[in-house]
Design a protein around this motif. Structure first.
Motif, PDB file in Angstrom:
ATOM      1  N   PHE A 184      -9.440  -2.212 -11.720  1.00 50.91           N
ATOM      2  CA  PHE A 184      -8.013  -2.686 -10.761  1.00 50.91           C
ATOM      3  C   PHE A 184      -7.232  -1.422 -10.756  1.00 50.91           C
ATOM      4  CE2 PHE A 184      -4.235  -5.299 -10.119  1.00 50.91           C
ATOM      5  CZ  PHE A 184      -4.445  -5.523  -8.692  1.00 50.91           C
ATOM      6  N   PRO A 185      -6.738  -1.075  -9.435  1.00 50.48           N
ATOM      7  CA  PRO A 185      -5.591  -0.058  -9.283  1.00 50.48           C
ATOM      8  C   PRO A 185      -4.281  -0.523  -9.317  1.00 50.48           C
ATOM      9  CG  PRO A 185      -6.339  -0.675  -7.035  1.00 50.48           C
ATOM     10  CD  PRO A 185      -7.378  -1.360  -8.280  1.00 50.48           C
ATOM     11  N   GLY A 186      -3.991  -1.632  -9.703  1.00 53.03           N
ATOM     12  CA  GLY A 186      -2.656  -2.145  -9.912  1.00 53.03           C
ATOM     13  C   GLY A 186      -1.801  -2.368  -8.431  1.00 53.03           C
ATOM     14  N   ALA A 187      -0.430  -2.468  -8.929  1.00 52.49           N
ATOM     15  CA  ALA A 187       0.523  -2.811  -7.787  1.00 52.49           C
ATOM     16  C   ALA A 187       0.886  -1.713  -6.971  1.00 52.49           C
ATOM     17  CB  ALA A 187       1.794  -3.447  -8.476  1.00 52.49           C
ATOM     18  N   TYR A 200       1.719   0.390  -3.419  1.00 53.16           N
ATOM     19  CA  TYR A 200       2.275  -0.047  -2.158  1.00 53.16           C
ATOM     20  C   TYR A 200       1.551  -0.075  -1.061  1.00 53.16           C
ATOM     21  CZ  TYR A 200       5.564   0.033   1.746  1.00 53.16           C
ATOM     22  OH  TYR A 200       6.246  -0.115   2.628  1.00 53.16           O
ATOM     23  N   ASP A 201       0.563   0.873  -0.946  1.00 52.71           N
ATOM     24  CA  ASP A 201       0.004   0.986   0.428  1.00 52.71           C
ATOM     25  C   ASP A 201      -1.400   1.485   0.191  1.00 52.71           C
ATOM     26  OD1 ASP A 201      -0.827   1.768   3.003  1.00 52.71           O
ATOM     27  OD2 ASP A 201       1.480   2.030   3.528  1.00 52.71           O
ATOM     28  N   TYR A 202      -2.353   0.656   0.807  1.00 53.57           N
ATOM     29  CA  TYR A 202      -3.750   0.997   0.899  1.00 53.57           C
ATOM     30  C   TYR A 202      -4.317   1.494   2.331  1.00 53.57           C
ATOM     31  CZ  TYR A 202      -4.322  -0.970  -3.741  1.00 53.57           C
ATOM     32  OH  TYR A 202      -3.936  -1.151  -5.172  1.00 53.57           O
ATOM     33  N   ARG A 203      -3.271   1.764   3.093  1.00 53.25           N
ATOM     34  CA  ARG A 203      -3.904   1.922   4.316  1.00 53.25           C
ATOM     35  C   ARG A 203      -4.835   3.359   4.566  1.00 53.25           C
ATOM     36  NH1 ARG A 203       1.664   1.272   7.845  1.00 53.25           N
ATOM     37  NH2 ARG A 203       2.239   2.052   5.714  1.00 53.25           N
ATOM     38  N   ALA A 204      -4.375   4.194   3.731  1.00 54.80           N
ATOM     39  CA  ALA A 204      -5.191   5.317   3.562  1.00 54.80           C
ATOM     40  C   ALA A 204      -6.679   5.112   3.125  1.00 54.80           C
ATOM     41  CB  ALA A 204      -4.588   6.416   2.602  1.00 54.80           C
ATOM     42  N   TYR A 205      -7.089   4.012   2.536  1.00 52.58           N
ATOM     43  CA  TYR A 205      -8.432   3.516   2.009  1.00 52.58           C
ATOM     44  C   TYR A 205      -9.211   2.795   2.746  1.00 52.58           C
ATOM     45  CZ  TYR A 205      -5.768   5.888  -1.733  1.00 52.58           C
ATOM     46  OH  TYR A 205      -4.841   6.818  -2.371  1.00 52.58           O
ATOM     47  N   THR A 206      -8.538   2.315   3.737  1.00 51.40           N
ATOM     48  CA  THR A 206      -9.334   1.052   4.461  1.00 51.40           C
ATOM     49  C   THR A 206     -10.391   1.182   5.162  1.00 51.40           C
ATOM     50  OG1 THR A 206      -8.078   1.502   6.498  1.00 51.40           O
ATOM     51  CG2 THR A 206      -6.907   0.125   5.082  1.00 51.40           C
ATOM     52  N   ASP A 207     -10.910   2.648   5.287  1.00 49.84           N
ATOM     53  CA  ASP A 207     -12.138   2.783   5.998  1.00 49.84           C
ATOM     54  C   ASP A 207     -13.258   3.282   4.701  1.00 49.84           C
ATOM     55  OD1 ASP A 207     -10.889   5.224   5.491  1.00 49.84           O
ATOM     56  OD2 ASP A 207     -11.730   6.098   7.253  1.00 49.84           O
ATOM     57  N   ARG A 208     -12.904   3.363   3.404  1.00 52.33           N
ATOM     58  CA  ARG A 208     -13.730   3.574   2.424  1.00 52.33           C
ATOM     59  C   ARG A 208     -14.235   2.584   1.562  1.00 52.33           C
ATOM     60  NH1 ARG A 208     -10.491   8.454  -0.397  1.00 52.33           N
ATOM     61  NH2 ARG A 208     -12.704   8.507  -1.676  1.00 52.33           N
ATOM     62  N   GLY A 219     -16.818   0.488  -0.221  1.00 54.11           N
ATOM     63  CA  GLY A 219     -17.768   0.828  -1.012  1.00 54.11           C
ATOM     64  C   GLY A 219     -17.713   2.200  -1.905  1.00 54.11           C
ATOM     65  N   GLN A 220     -16.673   3.141  -1.291  1.00 55.10           N
ATOM     66  CA  GLN A 220     -16.745   4.300  -2.332  1.00 55.10           C
ATOM     67  C   GLN A 220     -15.742   4.273  -3.566  1.00 55.10           C
ATOM     68  OE1 GLN A 220     -15.349   7.280   0.312  1.00 55.10           O
ATOM     69  NE2 GLN A 220     -16.228   6.597   2.004  1.00 55.10           N
ATOM     70  N   LYS A 221     -16.148   4.878  -4.354  1.00 54.37           N
ATOM     71  CA  LYS A 221     -15.338   4.953  -5.531  1.00 54.37           C
ATOM     72  C   LYS A 221     -14.125   5.788  -5.521  1.00 54.37           C
ATOM     73  CE  LYS A 221     -16.083   5.221 -10.616  1.00 54.37           C
ATOM     74  NZ  LYS A 221     -16.967   5.410 -11.777  1.00 54.37           N
ATOM     75  N   LEU A 222     -12.939   5.251  -5.589  1.00 57.52           N
ATOM     76  CA  LEU A 222     -11.746   5.841  -5.064  1.00 57.52           C
ATOM     77  C   LEU A 222     -10.996   6.694  -6.447  1.00 57.52           C
ATOM     78  CD1 LEU A 222     -10.298   3.132  -2.868  1.00 57.52           C
ATOM     79  CD2 LEU A 222     -11.663   5.175  -2.322  1.00 57.52           C
ATOM     80  N   ASN A 223     -11.467   6.188  -7.725  1.00 53.67           N
ATOM     81  CA  ASN A 223     -10.960   6.903  -8.868  1.00 53.67           C
ATOM     82  C   ASN A 223      -9.367   6.788  -8.853  1.00 53.67           C
ATOM     83  OD1 ASN A 223     -13.465   7.413 -10.071  1.00 53.67           O
ATOM     84  ND2 ASN A 223     -13.210   9.224  -8.676  1.00 53.67           N
TER      85      ASN A 223
END
Length: 257
Positions: A228-231, A233-241, A243-247
């Motif tokens: 879990f990446p935690g609190a 602020y913003d996840y908009r940069a990852y909205t099109d990823r 199923g991918q492992k974001l690390n």
């Protein structure tokens, strides 16, 4: 190409806070007649930092500090043993007590949760109300339930095993906890052993996975265990990823030093 990615590339999601305030001020000043679609500005620059405000830092629960609710040493020993059987240390992560679940619970029992400030505590209005709701109801506060439950558990093991719960081998501790969960072990006529087991299980889970700000989940061990990446602020940069492992490194509400 996804719609979100297209919007990000065009910068429509991007707007500085100052630009937002300026735009709102302009709209208010212009009034309803002057507010046309053409008066808007394109957004630019969404925030990527995740640090909290340094000018008003949050004060988190201190690990191993003075306890206000769990003040009986034997109660603490019993509860530590219970928590570490519910979430033991293994190859996936540390035990419940090592990540601060006792500190978490003490803080919770000291505050409004421990006082049941938001719970209905009057008696049942209808007979068999618990059967209708399919859950037990309690007039006692969580703080009072812990005090009575831990003392009852201690009395039970002293009678059946001539030892405190904390001093029993793990296999016997598991046997007693399983009996409480299944309702086959009674801790006296005035205490619902199954409900007390559920209370401890719920709270140790909360302590293990809540934000470290609340005293548990030390070093974000629980979040690292489940990814879990935690609190943030913003996840908009990852909205099109999807199923991918974001690390992503977990981020807490506790400010960085």
């Amino acid at each position: 190409m996804s719609r979100n990615k297209l919007l990000l590339q065009k910068g429509r999601f991007n707007m500085k806070r100052r630009d937002v305030l300026t735009l709102i001020g302009a709209l208010v000043a212009a009034g309803p007649i002057g507010c046309k679609p053409a008066c808007g500005e394109e957004m630019s620059g969404y925030p990527t930092g995740t640090d909290s405000n340094k000018r008003s830092p949050l004060k988190s629960i201190e690990h191993g500090g003075f306890r206000k609710a769990l003040m009986d040493d034997e109660d603490v020993r019993t509860l530590k043993a219970v928590f570490d059987r519910l979430i033991p240390e293994d190859q996936f992560g540390p035990s419940a007590s090592k990540v601060g679940c006792l500190d978490f619970l003490d803080a919770q029992l000291t505050g409004g949760y421990g006082e049941a400030s938001t719970l209905y505590r009057e008696g049942p209005e209808q007979p068999h109300e618990e059967q209708m709701l399919q859950k037990a109801q309690f007039i006692a506060t969580p703080r009072e339930r812990y005090r009575a439950g831990l003392q009852a558990l201690r009395a039970y093991t002293l009678e059946t095993d001539s030892a405190s719960f904390a001093d029993l081998p793990p296999s016997r501790q598991d046997e007693i906890l399983a009996g409480m969960e299944q309702g086959t072990i009674k801790l006296g006529t005035a205490l619902d052993a199954r409900a007390f087991f559920e209370l401890m299980l719920t709270n140790v889970r909360e302590g293990y996975f809540a934000d470290p700000y609340y005293g548990g989940n030390k070093d974000m061990a629980g979040w690292k265990m489940i990814g879990f990446p935690g609190a943030r602020y913003d996840y908009r940069a990852y909205t099109d990823r999807t199923g991918q492992k974001l690390n992503l490194v977990p981020v807490s509400l506790v400010p960085k030093n």
